[in-house]
Structure formats: C-alpha cells, structure tokens
Design a protein around this motif. Structure first.
Motif, PDB file in Angstrom:
ATOM      1  N   GLU A 223      -1.723   4.502  -7.669  1.00 39.09           N
ATOM      2  CA  GLU A 223      -0.875   4.997  -6.590  1.00 39.09           C
ATOM      3  C   GLU A 223      -0.526   6.481  -6.777  1.00 39.09           C
ATOM      4  O   GLU A 223      -0.383   7.213  -5.796  1.00 39.09           O
ATOM      5  CB  GLU A 223       0.407   4.166  -6.506  1.00 39.09           C
ATOM      6  CG  GLU A 223       1.232   4.470  -5.271  1.00 39.09           C
ATOM      7  CD  GLU A 223       2.606   3.823  -5.302  1.00 39.09           C
ATOM      8  OE1 GLU A 223       2.923   3.136  -6.286  1.00 39.09           O
ATOM      9  OE2 GLU A 223       3.360   4.028  -4.338  1.00 39.09           O
ATOM     10  N   SER A 248      -5.143   1.006  -3.681  1.00 42.25           N
ATOM     11  CA  SER A 248      -4.173   1.434  -4.690  1.00 42.25           C
ATOM     12  C   SER A 248      -3.065   2.298  -4.118  1.00 42.25           C
ATOM     13  O   SER A 248      -2.110   2.621  -4.816  1.00 42.25           O
ATOM     14  CB  SER A 248      -4.892   2.239  -5.789  1.00 42.25           C
ATOM     15  OG  SER A 248      -5.982   1.525  -6.315  1.00 42.25           O
ATOM     16  N   GLY A 249      -3.197   2.714  -2.844  1.00 38.85           N
ATOM     17  CA  GLY A 249      -2.194   3.587  -2.253  1.00 38.85           C
ATOM     18  C   GLY A 249      -2.329   5.043  -2.656  1.00 38.85           C
ATOM     19  O   GLY A 249      -1.388   5.829  -2.508  1.00 38.85           O
ATOM     20  N   SER A 250      -3.488   5.432  -3.173  1.00 41.49           N
ATOM     21  CA  SER A 250      -3.720   6.847  -3.508  1.00 41.49           C
ATOM     22  C   SER A 250      -3.798   7.672  -2.224  1.00 41.49           C
ATOM     23  O   SER A 250      -4.264   7.178  -1.196  1.00 41.49           O
ATOM     24  CB  SER A 250      -5.066   7.019  -4.230  1.00 41.49           C
ATOM     25  OG  SER A 250      -5.276   6.021  -5.197  1.00 41.49           O
TER      26      SER A 250
END
Lengths: 544, 544
Positions: A223, A248-250
């Motif tokens: 993230e 992953s919310g990157s």
C-alpha cells in the motif's frame, strides 16, 4: 486393515478472479490514485472513480455486443483508461488483448485477427499507427478512441469517443460468476522469429501472480508503494503491476508515451515513485543524466530485466542513487515474475553486486531446472550449463491456437530457449540464448558474459556479441560495440578483456557502430545483427 | 454478428501442493535452520536434513500401511519432528491431523476417532496426556514416539521409536501426483460449545495461505526472518508459519513446551527472532518481565490475536520495545490469516495505536461484510454493527463430517459468530461475539470495548465483561477484574471508565478474582464465566 474413504477438504470454492482484485482495490483503497502524465502535467484519479469507470466501460462493451469469452483489444500506452480496461474486460468475462503498438502493420493485423478482437480501445495519439492496419482486420466492429484528434472511421468499423460513451453508462453491472480457469487476457510474445505467439493468462494465474508479487522477497508491492509503470501495459501486463498494485492499494504512475529521460526526470521529480521495473537500456539512459538533475532516492527498489544487466550498471545504481537494483529474468510466458536476484541472506550487504548480477533464484512458486543434451538435469555446481526449463502455477503450458509442442518437454516444463547454470544456493545464471551460443573449438563461450565484460569498460555505451563462422574453430565471437569515445579501439578493449575473461574468449573480430537495433520491447535485436552479419553489412576489423 | 468460440487459457496446470512448498525450501534454502529448544539449550538442524528426514518419514508411514487419503495424527509441541510431519504427511498424499493436546481425554479420543487417524506421532513428554485416551481409540494402529521415556504400549496399538524407525528408511520417495483440491491437513476448532469441529485444509488453500503470508502488507514472511513459533502447531497450523516460513527459507524457532516467560527470555536472548505471533495473554506475560531482563528489539513485527488486544497493550509494546504490534483477527476456519490492523498509509505514524487497536482490514484475498438482522449489509460508516461474514480462497465452506449449514449463509459466506462494524477505509472493528452481545434497554454495549477500557487502567491485569439479566434494562454488563493491587475497587474503576465510555455502559456489578479461566488456546473462557455466573459462584459487588 480397513480401507478408509477419502476425506474431502472442507474449504469453500471461491474462484480466484480479476473480479476479486477489482473489488478489493475499490472497497479497501478507494483513495489510492492513478497518476496520468501528459508529458507536462500530472492528473490524479482516485481508485473509487477508476472503479466506477470500469463498471461503465463494462456496460458500454456489453452494449457493443461483447459477450463472455469475446476478445477486446487495447492499443494504448500506460494510462488511466488502460487501467480501466484491465479491470472491466476480464471482470465482465471477456478477454483483454493488449496489443504491442511497436509491431509492424502486418504484425498488428496478424495478432488482432488471430485473437479475433471484436472491439479495440485505442489511444487517439496512436491512431495513426493503427490506421494502416484497419483495412486488414477481419473481426473488429468497434473502436473506442481515448482522447481527441482521431479521424472518424468509415466502413464496417464504428468509431466512438471513449469518454463520452463511457460517461453515459450506468453505475452498476451484473458481474457474472466466472470460472477461475477461464481466460482473462492474451499477450503475444514479440518473437524474434516467426509470427508472434499468444499467451493466454487465466483469472487464476493473474490472481496468483498478483499475490506472489506482494511478497517481501519478490517485488514487495504494498500500500505504501507508488509504482512507476515503465514496462508497457502491452508487454507482459507491465510486469503485472496494474493487478498487483491495484490489489495492494499502491498508487499507479502512468507515463503514457513520455518515457524519454527528460520527461522521466520531471515525472520522477513530482511523483516520487518508490518502485519501478525497466529494461537495461532505459536504466542506462537514466544513469547518463547528470546527478544534479535527477533525484532517485525516492525509490526503495528498482528491477531490471529483459536482457542481462551488466554488473557495472548494478554498481552504478547503488553508488549513484543508493538504490538496490534487482535483476529479473522472466518472460511473457511466465506472467512474467520468475527468477529474481535478491542476495541470499548470509551475503546481504557483502559482495552484493556479485549476487545481484546473477540472474537470481526462482521465486517461491516457480521451479527451474537445467537440462543437458541427453535430457538429464545438470548438477547444481554453478558451472555445468544446460537448457533452462521452467514450471509453476503462473507459467504457460501452450500457445494460443498453434502447435508449439517443441516449446515444452514431454513432462510439461517450458523450454525457455535460454542456456545457463545453477549453483548450490539455486542461483540461476543465464549464459546465452540457445541460438546465441558460441561453440569455439568444442568449448562454449558465453555471449552474455562477454557483453557484460565489455559493458564494464567506462567508454562502452552498449555491446553485443554474436557468433561468426570460423574455419579453424568452427565459431568465434564477433564484438559489436557502441562507444561515445571516437578513438576507442579494439586493442584497448582486448587488453581490458584480458583481465576479465578466459583468453580463448577474446574476440579477434570487432565492429564499431553508432547504435544497436532494438526489438519492440527494447532488447538488443540479435536476429537483426545476425542478418546484417550475413548480408556483409558490417565493417569488421580483425586483430589478433 | 458471428459467434466466437470460447478461448481456453494456455497456462499449464501445475497443482499447488505442499510438495511444492517442500521442494522449494529444500532446494533453494538448504542452509536455513530449524532451532529446537529443550528449555535450556538450542539445537539447530538445517533444512537439508529436515527434508531428508521427511522423505524417510514418508517411507516409514508407507511401511506402516498409510495410503493416499489416510489420516496421520500429531500429538506434539512445536519441534523439529513436527515440522518433518508437516512436510511428509501431506506430500505423500496422506492427511495430517494436528491434535490439540490441551483437550480433555474424552475430546482427544473424540477427534482422533472422528478423523479416523491410523498412525499417531507423539512427543514422549506428552505420552502421559495421551495414554488415558488410548483405550478409547477405534482406528489407531501405530504410535511413533518422539524422544525417550514413553511406556511401551501393549495390545492392538504398536509403538515405535520415531528416530530409530525413521533413520532406517531410504532417502528417496516416489511422491505421487496430487490433486490440489485434495485434503492436506485437518484441524479441529476448540469449540466453546459442543464437540470440536474439523476444518480440512486442501493443498491449494495451504499453498495460497503461505503465498499470501509472504506479502509485505500481511506478515511479510521472508528469508531474512527468524520466526518464533509461539502459537501451537496444533492450533491453525501455528498461523501457517511452518509452511510460509519453509517456503520463504526463514529460520523456524521451536520452543517445544517452554513458553513460560522465564524460558522465553532465554530463547529470545539467544535466537533473536524477528517475527512472532501470540495471544494477548502471552504478550501480557512478556510485558510484565522487567525491561532489563528481556531484549525484544530483535523483532521487526509482532502479531497478536485470538482475542481483542487492548490499546494500552499496543502502546506498551511500542513504547517499551519499539516494535510495531499488529492485531490479527482470524480463526481456524480462515487458515487463519484474515484481517490485520496495518494502519492505512496516510495515517502511518500518526495516531497509529488507534488504528492498530481496530481489528484491521481484510488482507487481499479475503472479503468481509457485516449483515444486519434483515440479512442486508450494513453501511460502512464505522458505527452500524452487524454479524461479520467472510469468504475467500483460504476460508472453510463446511466442517468435516457434520451438518453445520447454520455456520454458512445461503450465498456461501462463513458466519463468524462475531459482531462488529466496518468503516469507510474498510477497517473492521469487532465489538462482540454474537453470544456475548449485551443489549441494555434496547442499546448495544460492546463487551470488547468495555474490556479494553478496563485494561487501560494501570492496575488492571485482565478484565472480562459478560451480560447479566436485569429487570429494568433486560441486560446489564458484569465486570470481572483481575488486579495486582489488592485495594483497587469498583468506585475507582467506574471513575476511570467515565472518561472513556458512554455513561450507560458503566457497570454497576463488579467481581474481583485472582485469575480468569482460559480455553485450551489461551482465550478468556467466557462460557466458563457464564457458567460460574449462573451457578452463583461470583461474589458480586453492586455499586451505582
């Protein structure tokens, strides 16, 4: 003794699909962003909005007749709309075909017809590249053009404005229940011989690759990351980042076509990415930027692959930028994560570049073996070479619609066409492509090692080594060198090599050129170099 | 418009099995170690030798008649031989049944008979615990006793010395080709009501859980790690560490039965672990060790779960040891990794304990929803509570051999029996077990929040809150407190609570006890507390 009835596992069958990846990013990370670069400014769009657009895109595609299993092509740089396609097309049960925009017109038409694409999503700025292929297409019925400036298309193909058409669609979609083994995306390899060959990723393999890319010991996508997507999204899914990052919310940083050093300086300066992957050529370009103009300290890790990364380059990255450089060996056929050069823990810090310069160890999930001419595995002694073969849950076992059984062994391993050895720590070292092997007087000479040794010379920009026929030795190496120092000569390089490689490896034949041809994915095009050798186009200097 | 034939994916079908995990650790990380602690000294065994012993164990089990699908039980603490069983039993196609050694004799016999174990691997030091159950067993034919000192067994059950028998076996084994959906291991939940229920993990779910545990944003298990296996290997596979660690090449530190603070001080001092997981009770024990006696700075991350971790404890771990503490919500049914309290990135560092004190966000792969009484999902507003339900590729969908359809929803989600709310960042906060809910005058009081608030008092060692019937309010909370300060009284605690919880939450009924009963896995045994409440065993102090 009594027989026991087999005991079934009690676990739920929850198919692993792109739908799950899409839902997770949308619900857990609605505020993560996709950053779009137009060469000058950056626009940020939140995951929440990307996910809403993906829903609308699915509705639009359904309106255009796209059904379960239909193919939808993308002819696009890395941008927000491409990310929307990455989510919507597989999630609705269609199959995303990412088209390499650097192919020739004939190859572009070939892959679109071979995949039987029904709809194409096209960047307006790439319309000119696609246009000559349009009359050759058999199955395409609709174009969705992203951005302004494209010509309207007449005839059987209908053209639509992507943003206008998407914005008119509803905000929910009846996502179908999908089989995890169903096709999710197709990517054609930029084969250096013959027609491109299609690798069809399933939902499951896409999901597994995303999960595996999150490991601390692989790419460690998380993230906190801001991923700079330099590998094109039409090349092995940009190393899977559109999925591993979204899961992953990157933040996803999309350079569009603006990957020239002067543009990247600006993008890296403003967006401060933490992770990227690139071919050695792009890395070399960035290393030639004066230090004061490019601050790379925002990166926690850089990965390079596509061709061997010279040790000198790995050293330079560490010294100049203070960033660890991981070498990656992978291919379209492996999704692509496969072998990575993380140093073994007892050597972390010590002689690190020596380890990172090796191709690396298979990541958990991937298995590698080296097979000799008699079909037996060679010992893991770090010396004995064999053909490298692979298997794993995210490795292809066939190519789409063609018989390519010679690419696989009878027991189901992928024959990579690469040659190398494996050591006792399971570090794999590629020494050659099967077809690049130079056999001189019965002994093998590694073109990769020779290229690395040449690249270590401070005045060598790039180098390639190919075989030439030799009466006495059957084959000898030909060194093809690009230098930025006009007076650099063969004698100086031969002296330089004398301390670095076996004496019989040192080439007698030298060519100095202004540039080396690259393939559509940025690798040195050895097939083209061999053609030029055969056509007698090189001015070969002989020394001994 | 033409119909298109469905396009099959081209990916190879490589079953995801414990065999792959075993091979990877053995070939890539032969020099990683398993450390065995006898309470005094530590013995290190390399992965290479563990893998060889696993091969021999598979041969031995086959000699003893174990076939595909047969069950082999382990009755063991965390030790090297248990790790060998973890690899050999599933890899040979048998099913490992890890037996909770803290069950009653009747329960031990029940789970062994219910699983139909054919062979048991038993620690000699646990032989006395198992012995009374032996006459009750229906299917066991052989015991493999690890270590010296066990009584020979007479009758139908044959007893063998594990080390002697294993050492006489050959060093290779014809590993069968396994279906990834076949059962790999069975673990019975320590149900607080009724008989234990068996969760049967498949090869695939075991593999996926190991892969997912390697992510930076989950446990981040990696080669550099030295994992201290505090959760018993008979409890949800010690949170999967024997597999995630082996797959990653981490060192595995096995405490055996020596998990008392004075023993752990010694083990942590000599082995310097980097990661562990434990129930709050063990964490509390370690926090009470004087600072100069215990150096915990070797840890990069600690995870605690099994019951809610009081925020005060999270603060104390950060302040005292400088180690981030992650709260984990999971269960045998979820393999167990499920929800983790990594703070969202924009709050990393700020008010961190506030986030870590929440149960956390679902890890990629797991989906959570909260359902109200009418069966609809509640809004993600961080306030509205509902029954928490789960699904994901490593979540169980049934229990072995019993009808437990009331544990699952019609659309296939696991009903957790936990109640909680979800906020806009998808942080899940457990407020109660379904059966622990206190409904006072129509309003819900969270027993977890009340317990956390009480635990924050410096003189409270432990606290539990249960419901008691009340004429006026239907139910009211009863606070049961353990304190190390004899004069700590209800009035002082009520004042303390006044600043921390809603006024109507503050209990009028108080009990001070010397200790709280725990379940076999170290959780506060609320079922027992309710029994004592019903039996009138508590001396209740009333204040208002």
């Amino acid at each position: 003794m009594a027989d026991y009835a087999p005991m079934p596992a009690t676990m739920m069958h929850m198919p692993m699909t792109v739908q799950m990846i899409m839902r997770h990013g949308a619900s857990v990370f609605p505020d993560s962003v996709v950053a779009d670069f137009d060469g000058d400014r950056v626009t940020h769009t939140r995951y929440g909005e990307i996910a809403r657009n993906a829903v609308r895109l699915a509705n639009l595609l359904r309106d255009l007749g796209v059904r379960l299993g239909d193919r939808v092509g993308t002819f696009s740089w890395n941008n927000r709309e491409h990310q929307e396609a990455y989510l919507a097309i597989p999630a609705m049960g269609a199959i995303m075909h990412t088209i390499n925009v650097r192919l020739s017109t004939e190859q572009i038409a070939f892959v679109i017809n071979h995949a039987e694409d029904r709809v194409l999503i096209v960047d307006a700025q790439l319309f000119e590249v696609l246009a000559p292929a349009l009359p050759l297409l058999d199955t395409v019925q609709h174009l969705l053009v992203v951005g302004a400036g494209a010509e309207p298309v007449s005839g059987a193909v209908h053209s639509h404005d992507y943003h206008k058409a998407v914005s008119q669609q509803p905000d929910d979609y009846p996502w179908p229940t999908l089989d995890e083994n169903a096709a999710a995306a197709i990517c054609y390899t930029s084969g250096t011989t013959g027609n491109p060959k299609g690798v069809v990723y399933s939902h499951k393999t896409t999901y597994l690759h995303a999960l595996a890319s999150r490991a601390t010991d692989t790419f460690g996508i998380c993230e906190a990351d801001r991923l700079l997507l330099l590998p094109p999204m039409f090349h092995a899914n940009s190393w899977g980042m559109p999925y591993s990052g979204w899961f992953s919310g990157s933040d996803l940083i999309m350079p569009g076509p603006h990957v020239q050093p002067d543009k990247l300086i600006r993008l890296i300066g403003s967006e401060r990415p933490t992770f990227s992957a690139m071919v050695p050529t792009v890395l070399g370009d960035l290393l030639r930027v004066p230090e004061e103009e490019l601050d790379m300290r925002c990166f926690r890790l850089l990965v390079s692959g596509g061709s061997a990364v010279p040790p000198a380059m790995i050293e330079a990255v560490r010294e100049r930028w203070g960033v660890p450089l991981l070498q990656g060996w992978g291919m379209t056929e492996t999704s692509p994560m496969c072998v990575l050069s993380h140093p073994p823990r007892e050597l972390e810090g010590q002689a690190e570049s020596q380890w990172r310069a090796k191709s690396g160890r298979p990541v958990p999930g991937i298995e590698v073996r080296a097979i000799d001419d008699s079909g037996e595995p060679v010992p893991c002694d770090g010396e004995t070479v064999g053909e490298l073969q692979l298997r794993g849950p995210w490795v292809t076992g066939a190519y789409h619609g063609i018989d390519a059984s010679d690419s696989f062994t009878a027991d189901g391993w992928l024959r990579t066409g690469d040659v190398g050895h494996i050591d006792s720590k399971y570090f794999v070292q590629l020494t050659d492509r099967t077809k690049d092997v130079i056999k001189s007087g019965g002994e093998w000479i590694s073109s990769v090692d020779l290229e690395n040794a040449l690249s270590a010379h401070p005045d060598v920009t790039e180098a390639a080594v190919i075989a030439v026929p030799d009466e006495r030795w059957q084959e000898r190496p030909l060194a093809i060198v690009v230098s930025h120092r006009p007076d650099l000569g063969a004698e100086e390089l031969r002296s330089f090599l004398r301390e670095r490689v076996a004496r019989f490896w040192i080439p007698e034949r030298w060519v100095f050129v202004d540039a080396l041809e690259k393939t559509s994915v940025g690798k040195i095009d050895k097939k083209r170099l061999r053609e030029r050798r055969d056509a007698g186009e090189f001015e070969v200097l002989r020394v001994s």
